[in-house]
Design a protein around this motif. Structure first.
Motif, PDB file in Angstrom:
ATOM      1  N   PRO A  51     -82.238  33.013  -1.463  1.00 18.14           N
ATOM      2  CA  PRO A  51     -83.020  31.806  -1.642  1.00 18.14           C
ATOM      3  C   PRO A  51     -82.267  30.756  -0.359  1.00 18.14           C
ATOM      4  O   PRO A  51     -81.780  29.828  -0.941  1.00 18.14           O
ATOM      5  CB  PRO A  51     -82.770  31.215  -3.089  1.00 18.14           C
ATOM      6  N   LEU A  52     -82.441  30.756   0.724  1.00 23.44           N
ATOM      7  CA  LEU A  52     -81.898  30.201   1.686  1.00 23.44           C
ATOM      8  C   LEU A  52     -83.154  29.120   1.758  1.00 23.44           C
ATOM      9  O   LEU A  52     -84.176  29.272   2.188  1.00 23.44           O
ATOM     10  CB  LEU A  52     -81.639  31.043   3.116  1.00 23.44           C
ATOM     11  N   TYR A  59     -75.926  27.172   7.213  1.00 24.50           N
ATOM     12  CA  TYR A  59     -74.978  27.785   7.633  1.00 24.50           C
ATOM     13  C   TYR A  59     -74.427  28.694   6.778  1.00 24.50           C
ATOM     14  O   TYR A  59     -73.205  28.936   6.038  1.00 24.50           O
ATOM     15  CB  TYR A  59     -73.959  27.003   8.284  1.00 24.50           C
ATOM     16  N   TRP A  60     -75.295  29.879   6.402  1.00 23.26           N
ATOM     17  CA  TRP A  60     -74.919  30.943   5.306  1.00 23.26           C
ATOM     18  C   TRP A  60     -73.511  31.604   5.263  1.00 23.26           C
ATOM     19  O   TRP A  60     -72.883  31.888   4.334  1.00 23.26           O
ATOM     20  CB  TRP A  60     -75.865  31.923   5.078  1.00 23.26           C
ATOM     21  N   ALA A 221     -77.691  23.804  -1.218  1.00 21.78           N
ATOM     22  CA  ALA A 221     -78.333  24.922  -0.537  1.00 21.78           C
ATOM     23  C   ALA A 221     -76.990  25.978  -0.429  1.00 21.78           C
ATOM     24  O   ALA A 221     -77.475  27.128  -0.233  1.00 21.78           O
ATOM     25  CB  ALA A 221     -78.406  24.280   1.230  1.00 21.78           C
ATOM     26  N   PHE A 222     -75.802  25.351  -0.448  1.00 23.03           N
ATOM     27  CA  PHE A 222     -74.712  26.415  -0.437  1.00 23.03           C
ATOM     28  C   PHE A 222     -74.543  27.017  -1.803  1.00 23.03           C
ATOM     29  O   PHE A 222     -74.432  28.298  -1.956  1.00 23.03           O
ATOM     30  CB  PHE A 222     -73.516  25.641  -0.143  1.00 23.03           C
ATOM     31  N   ALA A 228     -76.376  33.461  -5.572  1.00 22.78           N
ATOM     32  CA  ALA A 228     -77.271  34.801  -5.113  1.00 22.78           C
ATOM     33  C   ALA A 228     -76.349  35.645  -4.478  1.00 22.78           C
ATOM     34  O   ALA A 228     -76.765  37.033  -4.911  1.00 22.78           O
ATOM     35  CB  ALA A 228     -78.449  34.232  -4.379  1.00 22.78           C
ATOM     36  N   LEU A 229     -75.523  35.493  -3.645  1.00 27.58           N
ATOM     37  CA  LEU A 229     -74.843  36.156  -3.127  1.00 27.58           C
ATOM     38  C   LEU A 229     -73.713  36.994  -4.169  1.00 27.58           C
ATOM     39  O   LEU A 229     -73.545  38.198  -3.997  1.00 27.58           O
ATOM     40  CB  LEU A 229     -73.892  35.850  -1.847  1.00 27.58           C
ATOM     41  N   LEU A 230     -73.135  35.989  -4.957  1.00 22.27           N
ATOM     42  CA  LEU A 230     -72.268  36.900  -5.787  1.00 22.27           C
ATOM     43  C   LEU A 230     -73.132  38.027  -6.988  1.00 22.27           C
ATOM     44  O   LEU A 230     -72.481  38.900  -7.074  1.00 22.27           O
ATOM     45  CB  LEU A 230     -71.736  35.660  -6.625  1.00 22.27           C
ATOM     46  N   THR A 231     -74.252  37.380  -7.252  1.00 24.31           N
ATOM     47  CA  THR A 231     -74.924  38.168  -7.975  1.00 24.31           C
ATOM     48  C   THR A 231     -75.314  39.580  -7.297  1.00 24.31           C
ATOM     49  O   THR A 231     -75.308  40.581  -7.876  1.00 24.31           O
ATOM     50  CB  THR A 231     -76.238  37.549  -8.584  1.00 24.31           C
TER      51      THR A 231
END
Length: 310
Positions: A51-52, A59-60, A221-222, A228-231
């Motif tokens: 979900p960006l 800045y992911w 946004a962060f 989502a990244l941690l998941t």
């Protein structure tokens, strides 16, 4: 033909509701906000979806580096600044200026943090923020005469979570909690994204993130990308597929001085479906590196800058 709405439309809809209907509030920073209480959004993580936001550049890699830093348990900004991640500088910089009276620039302060370990140790620490609670929640041991002392090693919630996800997937206690009431007054900023709960069904891992406070214009946004990244990281390490991120906000607000940001973003139309690939799955959740993550098909509109309220 049924056309599915873009996942970002719910974000823009919430932003529009806050900006047009939100209550004007005084806040800790003195800047003032428009706010609504209680909001939910759902984002699919299936098929590498991430979900960006596309209506402005996120800045992911900065968010990913922050997440990896949380997992180390470190609370000093030095390793972040060494990676050119400056999202936490405002708080120790404000403390330094307040306590020393020196009107140092941010660049000069960050240079000293990077180059001078002693200076970083004194001025770069944020107190027991996120990472400290996630992997080293304080516990106390009994000593003589009915006294207690703080144990050398605290509670590692992340390791316990991984163990429970692997060995007891049906549990309703897959939780990481950052809100340690006893230590809030020692933190540069009490945790905003405070509670993560995970759920396994049909070999699919999903996450609910609850934020007590959300700066929808800048912070969200962060926060959404990081959760989502941690998941995704947990799913990979535990052998699951990723399902859904459910985001819940308590006080969801927009700062009054962010009017140009809000109005510009609301004028834009979301597009595209970025993907996040994990290029490597280490044995441990703590062994991911920044180059293990690859985002593709991300073509956002231009960055929108706005000041951070400290």
């Amino acid at each position: 033909m049924h056309i599915t709405a873009h996942y970002e439309e719910q974000y823009l809809s919430l932003m529009r509701s806050i900006w047009t209907e939100g209550a004007v509030q005084r806040d800790r920073t003195g800047v003032g906000t428009k706010a609504l209480f209680g909001a939910t959004m759902r984002f699919s993580l299936a098929d590498d979806a991430i979900p960006l936001l596309t209506t402005k550049r996120v800045y992911w890699k900065t968010a990913a580096r922050e997440m990896l830093w949380f997992l180390t348990g470190d609370t000093n900004i030095q390793p972040l600044v060494q990676q050119n991640v400056k999202i936490w500088t405002d708080w120790p910089l404000a403390r330094y200026r307040r306590e020393t009276g020196e009107d140092i620039t941010q660049d000069a302060f960050e240079q000293r943090i990077v180059e001078d370990d002693g200076f970083a140790a004194q001025w770069g620490d944020l107190g027991p923020v996120y990472g400290a609670q996630w992997v080293n929640w304080p516990r106390y041991e009994a000593t003589d005469n009915g006294l207690f002392r703080r144990a050398e090693k605290g509670i590692d919630q992340v390791s316990l979570l991984v163990e429970s996800l692997k060995n007891n997937p049906g549990s309703r206690r897959h939780i990481i909690e950052g809100w340690n009431v006893a230590e809030l007054d020692q933190m540069a900023l009490p945790p905003c994204h405070k509670t993560y709960q995970f759920h396994v069904a049909d070999n699919i891992l999903s996450c609910i993130l609850f934020q007590r406070s959300c700066d929808l214009g800048l912070g969200f946004a962060f926060n959404a990308f990081s959760a989502a990244l941690l998941t995704r990281m947990l799913a990979a390490v535990c052998g699951y597929k990723a399902g859904e991120l459910i985001w819940q906000g308590g006080d969801v607000h927009l700062y009054l001085n962010h009017a140009p940001l809000v109005e510009e973003q609301l004028s834009r139309t979301p597009s595209g479906n970025p993907k996040l690939k994990l290029l490597r799955t280490p044995d441990s959740i703590f062994d991911f590196r920044i180059d293990d993550f690859e985002v593709s098909d991300y073509q956002p509109q231009s960055h929108i800058s706005a000041p951070v309220a400290v």
